[in-house]
Design a protein around this motif. Structure first.
Motif, PDB file in Angstrom:
ATOM      1  N   UNK A  33      13.047 -25.728 -19.948  1.00  0.00           N
ATOM      2  CA  UNK A  33      12.027 -26.259 -19.040  1.00  0.00           C
ATOM      3  C   UNK A  33      11.122 -25.143 -18.517  1.00  0.00           C
ATOM      4  N   UNK A  34      11.705 -23.995 -18.210  1.00  0.00           N
ATOM      5  CA  UNK A  34      10.899 -22.875 -17.741  1.00  0.00           C
ATOM      6  C   UNK A  34       9.909 -22.418 -18.795  1.00  0.00           C
ATOM      7  N   UNK A  35      10.347 -22.340 -20.039  1.00  0.00           N
ATOM      8  CA  UNK A  35       9.456 -21.916 -21.125  1.00  0.00           C
ATOM      9  C   UNK A  35       8.323 -22.920 -21.337  1.00  0.00           C
ATOM     10  N   UNK A  36       8.643 -24.214 -21.281  1.00  0.00           N
ATOM     11  CA  UNK A  36       7.617 -25.244 -21.475  1.00  0.00           C
ATOM     12  C   UNK A  36       6.542 -25.158 -20.397  1.00  0.00           C
ATOM     13  N   UNK A  37       6.974 -25.008 -19.153  1.00  0.00           N
ATOM     14  CA  UNK A  37       6.004 -24.932 -18.057  1.00  0.00           C
ATOM     15  C   UNK A  37       5.219 -23.620 -18.091  1.00  0.00           C
ATOM     16  N   UNK A  38       5.872 -22.537 -18.506  1.00  0.00           N
ATOM     17  CA  UNK A  38       5.178 -21.252 -18.593  1.00  0.00           C
ATOM     18  C   UNK A  38       4.053 -21.317 -19.625  1.00  0.00           C
ATOM     19  N   UNK A  39       4.316 -21.955 -20.772  1.00  0.00           N
ATOM     20  CA  UNK A  39       3.289 -22.093 -21.804  1.00  0.00           C
ATOM     21  C   UNK A  39       2.072 -22.838 -21.276  1.00  0.00           C
ATOM     22  N   UNK A  46      13.707 -23.219 -11.942  1.00  0.00           N
ATOM     23  CA  UNK A  46      14.393 -22.127 -11.245  1.00  0.00           C
ATOM     24  C   UNK A  46      15.518 -22.684 -10.373  1.00  0.00           C
ATOM     25  N   UNK A  47      15.243 -23.823  -9.705  1.00  0.00           N
ATOM     26  CA  UNK A  47      16.268 -24.451  -8.858  1.00  0.00           C
ATOM     27  C   UNK A  47      17.471 -24.879  -9.689  1.00  0.00           C
ATOM     28  N   UNK A  48      17.215 -25.396 -10.890  1.00  0.00           N
ATOM     29  CA  UNK A  48      18.313 -25.780 -11.783  1.00  0.00           C
ATOM     30  C   UNK A  48      19.171 -24.570 -12.136  1.00  0.00           C
ATOM     31  N   UNK A  49      18.509 -23.442 -12.395  1.00  0.00           N
ATOM     32  CA  UNK A  49      19.238 -22.228 -12.763  1.00  0.00           C
ATOM     33  C   UNK A  49      20.050 -21.677 -11.593  1.00  0.00           C
ATOM     34  N   UNK A  50      19.370 -21.502 -10.445  1.00  0.00           N
ATOM     35  CA  UNK A  50      20.026 -20.877  -9.291  1.00  0.00           C
ATOM     36  C   UNK A  50      21.039 -21.822  -8.659  1.00  0.00           C
ATOM     37  N   UNK A  51      20.605 -23.076  -8.405  1.00  0.00           N
ATOM     38  CA  UNK A  51      21.462 -24.009  -7.676  1.00  0.00           C
ATOM     39  C   UNK A  51      22.616 -24.561  -8.484  1.00  0.00           C
ATOM     40  N   UNK A  52      22.431 -24.690  -9.795  1.00  0.00           N
ATOM     41  CA  UNK A  52      23.486 -25.279 -10.608  1.00  0.00           C
ATOM     42  C   UNK A  52      24.196 -24.278 -11.486  1.00  0.00           C
ATOM     43  N   UNK A  53      23.436 -23.568 -12.311  1.00  0.00           N
ATOM     44  CA  UNK A  53      24.047 -22.696 -13.311  1.00  0.00           C
ATOM     45  C   UNK A  53      24.808 -21.530 -12.687  1.00  0.00           C
TER      46      UNK A  53
END
Length: 324
Positions: A228-234, A102-109
């Motif tokens: 990464x989010x999908x992998x951790x969610x699984x 989430x930090x990668x998405x919000x902080x970077x993307x």
């Protein structure tokens, strides 16, 4: 039935907290590199007026925050089981790794896409790009070293398990190392995009190239965060051992003399090098209570020997379905 089950999940070998030490070193290398790079990129971006360089600074800062979260994940997931958490803390690794995505998405993307759109709509004044080129070159070397560290760990673990590198990286439950490899790969691609934006602006005098580069960097980070989010969610929801290992578990249970059948088998990956087995077992008619107890003990020992990642085994004696 000899041999150890091997697969691409990273749970076939090793003991408790498998790879935590090496994973911690890999994350520390990445965190140290990204923190220094973030500061250098921000200074270069201010000097050159490049939105792509500012996006890259946000990218590196987001990566640094991500790696702090991954270090937290490694530390907390290694705590032993206690009364409040009887199956341990391995799942915390995936909670913190999810927050890192989430930090990668919000902080970077988000910042990168916003900055790129702002540049396209409002334009920008281009300054001297020399400092930016120097910072990009140094950052490329540092990111390359960090990526090399992560790739070496993944390659060694994949070789140990007899699994192709790409398959192991895709399915490994060690999402901390997966995050480092993916983020460093994205960082190298982002550096090339930023350099292309600077060069395009230098050759044409237009900030459009820089804005487009910034948006592309943001899109790249969206992809990394999604994977990464999908992998951790699984893994948070609950992922079983792969079919090959489930078949190995079933075979070991059936190899116990007192076992007539395996009526139901549930497997669950709890963390890197950690799995849980639960099964409903039909024991042979006439087996005494003592024989069933020793059969359960033998089954557990066989499972630990065949699949060392198995930490907990729960067997439920159940009448066969053909009985009235």
């Amino acid at each position: 039935m000899g041999g150890k089950a091997k697969d691409g999940t990273g749970v076939a070998e090793g003991g408790e907290n498998t790879g935590n030490g090496e994973s911690t070193f890999t994350v520390l290398v990445a965190a140290g590199a990204n923190l220094g790079i973030a500061v250098a990129k921000a200074v270069a971006g201010l000097i050159s007026g490049s939105s792509a360089m500012m996006s890259e600074a946000a990218h590196s800062l987001a990566d640094t925050v991500t790696e702090v979260m991954l270090l937290t994940a490694l530390r907390r997931s290694g705590k032993p089981a206690d009364e409040d958490h009887p199956v341990g803390y391995a799942g915390e690794r995936y909670v913190w790794a999810m927050l890192a995505a989430v930090a990668t998405f919000v902080g970077g993307a988000v910042f990168s896409v916003y900055d790129g759109i702002h540049t396209l709509t409002h334009g920008e004044e281009l300054g001297d790009p020399l400092v930016s080129y120097i910072v990009l070159a140094v950052a490329f070397l540092l990111e390359g070293f960090s990526l090399r560290t992560g790739v070496r760990q993944v390659r060694a673990e994949a070789k140990e398990r007899g699994t192709p590198f790409a398959a192991y990286l895709r399915r490994t439950p060690d999402t901390t190392v997966k995050a480092v490899v993916m983020e460093d790969s994205a960082a190298l691609a982002g550096l090339l995009l930023a350099a292309g934006g600077l060069l395009g602006g230098q050759l044409t005098g237009s900030g459009v190239w820089d804005g487009v580069a910034s948006i592309l960097i943001g899109a790249l980070l969206v992809y990394v965060a999604w994977v990464l989010g999908r992998s951790n969610a699984e893994l948070l929801v609950g992922r079983p051992l792969p079919k090959e290992m489930r078949d190995a578990v079933r075979a070991e249970l059936l190899a116990v003399p007192q076992v007539a059948g395996v009526l139901d088998l549930t497997t669950l990956i709890q963390g890197p090098g950690e799995a849980l087995i639960a099964a409903k077992i039909d024991f042979r008619d006439g087996a005494t209570a003592e024989e069933i107890e020793w059969a359960c003990e033998e089954a557990e020992n066989r499972l630990h020997a065949r699949v060392p990642a198995v930490r907990r085994v729960y067997l439920d004696p159940t009448p066969g379905r053909d009985r009235s």
